[in-house]
Motif scaffolding. Structure first.
Motif, short mmCIF file in Angstrom:
data_model
loop_
_atom_site.label_atom_id
_atom_site.label_comp_id
_atom_site.label_asym_id
_atom_site.label_seq_id
_atom_site.Cartn_x
_atom_site.Cartn_y
_atom_site.Cartn_z
N ARG A 35 0.83 -1.21 0.00
CA ARG A 35 0.00 0.00 0.00
C ARG A 35 0.87 1.26 0.00
NH1 ARG A 35 -1.69 3.72 3.32
NH2 ARG A 35 -0.58 2.82 5.10
N ARG A 36 1.94 1.23 0.78
CA ARG A 36 2.81 2.40 0.85
C ARG A 36 3.64 2.56 -0.43
NH1 ARG A 36 4.61 2.83 7.23
NH2 ARG A 36 2.47 2.86 8.02
N LEU A 37 3.91 1.46 -1.09
CA LEU A 37 4.59 1.56 -2.40
C LEU A 37 3.70 2.31 -3.39
CD1 LEU A 37 6.63 -1.08 -4.29
CD2 LEU A 37 4.64 -0.11 -5.43
N LYS A 38 2.41 2.02 -3.39
CA LYS A 38 1.49 2.74 -4.28
C LYS A 38 1.45 4.22 -3.95
CE LYS A 38 -1.58 -1.24 -5.01
NZ LYS A 38 -2.95 -1.79 -4.80
N THR A 39 1.49 4.54 -2.66
CA THR A 39 1.51 5.95 -2.26
C THR A 39 2.78 6.63 -2.73
OG1 THR A 39 0.19 5.44 -0.28
CG2 THR A 39 1.41 7.51 -0.27
N LEU A 40 3.90 5.95 -2.57
CA LEU A 40 5.19 6.51 -2.99
C LEU A 40 5.25 6.68 -4.51
CD1 LEU A 40 8.08 7.39 -2.28
CD2 LEU A 40 8.75 4.98 -2.36
N ALA A 41 4.63 5.77 -5.25
CA ALA A 41 4.65 5.85 -6.72
C ALA A 41 4.03 7.15 -7.22
CB ALA A 41 3.92 4.65 -7.31
N LEU A 42 3.07 7.69 -6.49
CA LEU A 42 2.41 8.93 -6.90
C LEU A 42 3.31 10.15 -6.73
CD1 LEU A 42 -1.09 8.29 -5.26
CD2 LEU A 42 -0.49 8.04 -7.67
N ARG A 43 4.42 10.00 -6.00
CA ARG A 43 5.28 11.14 -5.69
C ARG A 43 6.69 10.98 -6.24
NH1 ARG A 43 5.77 10.13 -0.27
NH2 ARG A 43 7.05 11.96 -0.09
N LEU A 44 6.89 10.03 -7.15
CA LEU A 44 8.24 9.77 -7.65
C LEU A 44 8.85 10.98 -8.35
CD1 LEU A 44 7.99 6.12 -9.01
CD2 LEU A 44 9.20 6.92 -6.98
N ALA A 45 8.02 11.81 -8.96
CA ALA A 45 8.54 12.97 -9.68
C ALA A 45 9.24 13.95 -8.74
CB ALA A 45 7.41 13.67 -10.43
N GLN A 46 8.99 13.85 -7.43
CA GLN A 46 9.60 14.77 -6.47
C GLN A 46 11.03 14.35 -6.09
OE1 GLN A 46 7.06 15.17 -3.04
NE2 GLN A 46 5.19 15.12 -4.26
N TYR A 47 11.43 13.13 -6.44
CA TYR A 47 12.70 12.60 -5.97
C TYR A 47 13.68 12.40 -7.12
CZ TYR A 47 9.94 11.64 -1.81
OH TYR A 47 9.14 11.77 -0.72
N PRO A 48 14.97 12.32 -6.82
CA PRO A 48 15.97 12.04 -7.87
C PRO A 48 15.84 10.60 -8.35
CG PRO A 48 17.00 12.10 -5.70
CD PRO A 48 15.59 12.57 -5.51
N GLY A 49 16.77 10.19 -9.20
CA GLY A 49 16.65 8.89 -9.87
C GLY A 49 16.56 7.69 -8.95
N ARG A 50 17.28 7.68 -7.84
CA ARG A 50 17.30 6.51 -6.97
C ARG A 50 16.90 6.89 -5.55
NH1 ARG A 50 23.15 4.41 -9.10
NH2 ARG A 50 22.44 3.19 -10.91
N GLY A 51 16.22 5.95 -4.90
CA GLY A 51 15.81 6.20 -3.52
C GLY A 51 15.36 4.93 -2.84
#
Length: 244
Positions: A35-51
């Motif tokens: 569930r938290r992976l899905k939440t994080l996927a919505l905000r990937l544009a805010q982060y650099p290439g790797r995290g």
């Protein structure tokens, strides 16, 4: 033991899932991590290439380039270099299979579900093939991580930053708007007086006509109603004027 448990490919700009591996794990902790992976996927544009988002038993790793990101849920013991090497391999496989136009035009989740077979194949390779066979790739990734470390989050951060606390949306309390009634204007007072006078006049005429009708015919009933109905209408209009 499998180090890489789940993997998916998402579109960076909106977090749309494009493909994912078949899920064989159904523990409560793993489902919460999904569930938290899905939440994080919505905000990937805010982060650099790797995290990485670190949890108690599982870590979420992601690697993105252009508009495609690969994400994985791994056991906490899984080395970061191995996880990012897996994600990089998966990214190359996906972008070699689908062009940017197809990816950009995808409008429904898991539009490239047939890529699941390749995800499973790559995942099995990294889980069960000896690390010595991937030594050169792992060393290269380790050097890259030294010079450009991935952003590190906690799994709880993924929810709080998205406005969710303990699985529920964060509620922001705002004061209710303060409405004030405005005083009646002179035109409103005049309208009120005229409506009362018209109502009284219609009532008097209707009563007077009824008193002089010993044997009421159908035509006279209509005349009486012709005064009583406007009277009722005026009463309603007076009530509305007083309310507003």
């Amino acid at each position: 033991m499998s180090m890489i448990l789940f993997a998916c490919v998402v579109r960076v700009r909106d977090g749309l899932p494009l493909s994912a591996s078949t899920d064989f794990y159904h523990t409560q902790d793993f489902l919460e991590c999904r569930r938290r992976l899905k939440t994080l996927a919505l905000r990937l544009a805010q982060y650099p290439g790797r995290g990485s988002a670190e949890g108690r038993d599982f870590n979420i790793h992601f690697s993105s380039s252009r508009d495609v990101a690969c994400m994985a849920i791994c056991h906490r013991q899984c080395p970061a270099a191995m996880a990012f090497c897996f994600l990089e391999t998966l990214w190359w496989e996906f972008t070699a299979s689908y062009d940017t136009t197809c990816i950009g035009l995808a409008s429904r989740p898991y539009a490239f579900l047939e890529f699941d077979g390749i995800i499973q194949k790559v995942k099995w390779h990294f889980n069960y093939v000896s690390s010595t066979q991937m030594e050169s790739s792992l060393e290269r990734i380790q050097e890259e991580l030294k010079f450009q470390p991935p952003v590190v989050l906690s799994l709880e951060d993924t929810d709080v930053a998205n406005g969710v606390v303990n699985g529920h949306p964060r509620v922001t309390l705002e004061p209710a708007p303060n409405f004030r009634m405005e005083p009646v204007t002179a035109l409103g007072v005049l309208s009120l007086i005229l409506n009362i006078m018209c109502a009284a006049l219609n009532l008097i005429r209707g009563i007077h006509l009824a008193e002089h009708s010993l044997q009421v015919a159908h035509e006279e009933i209509g005349n009486i109603l012709a005064f009583l109905i406007p009277f009722v209408a005026c009463i309603f209009q007076v009530g509305e004027t007083l309310m507003f």
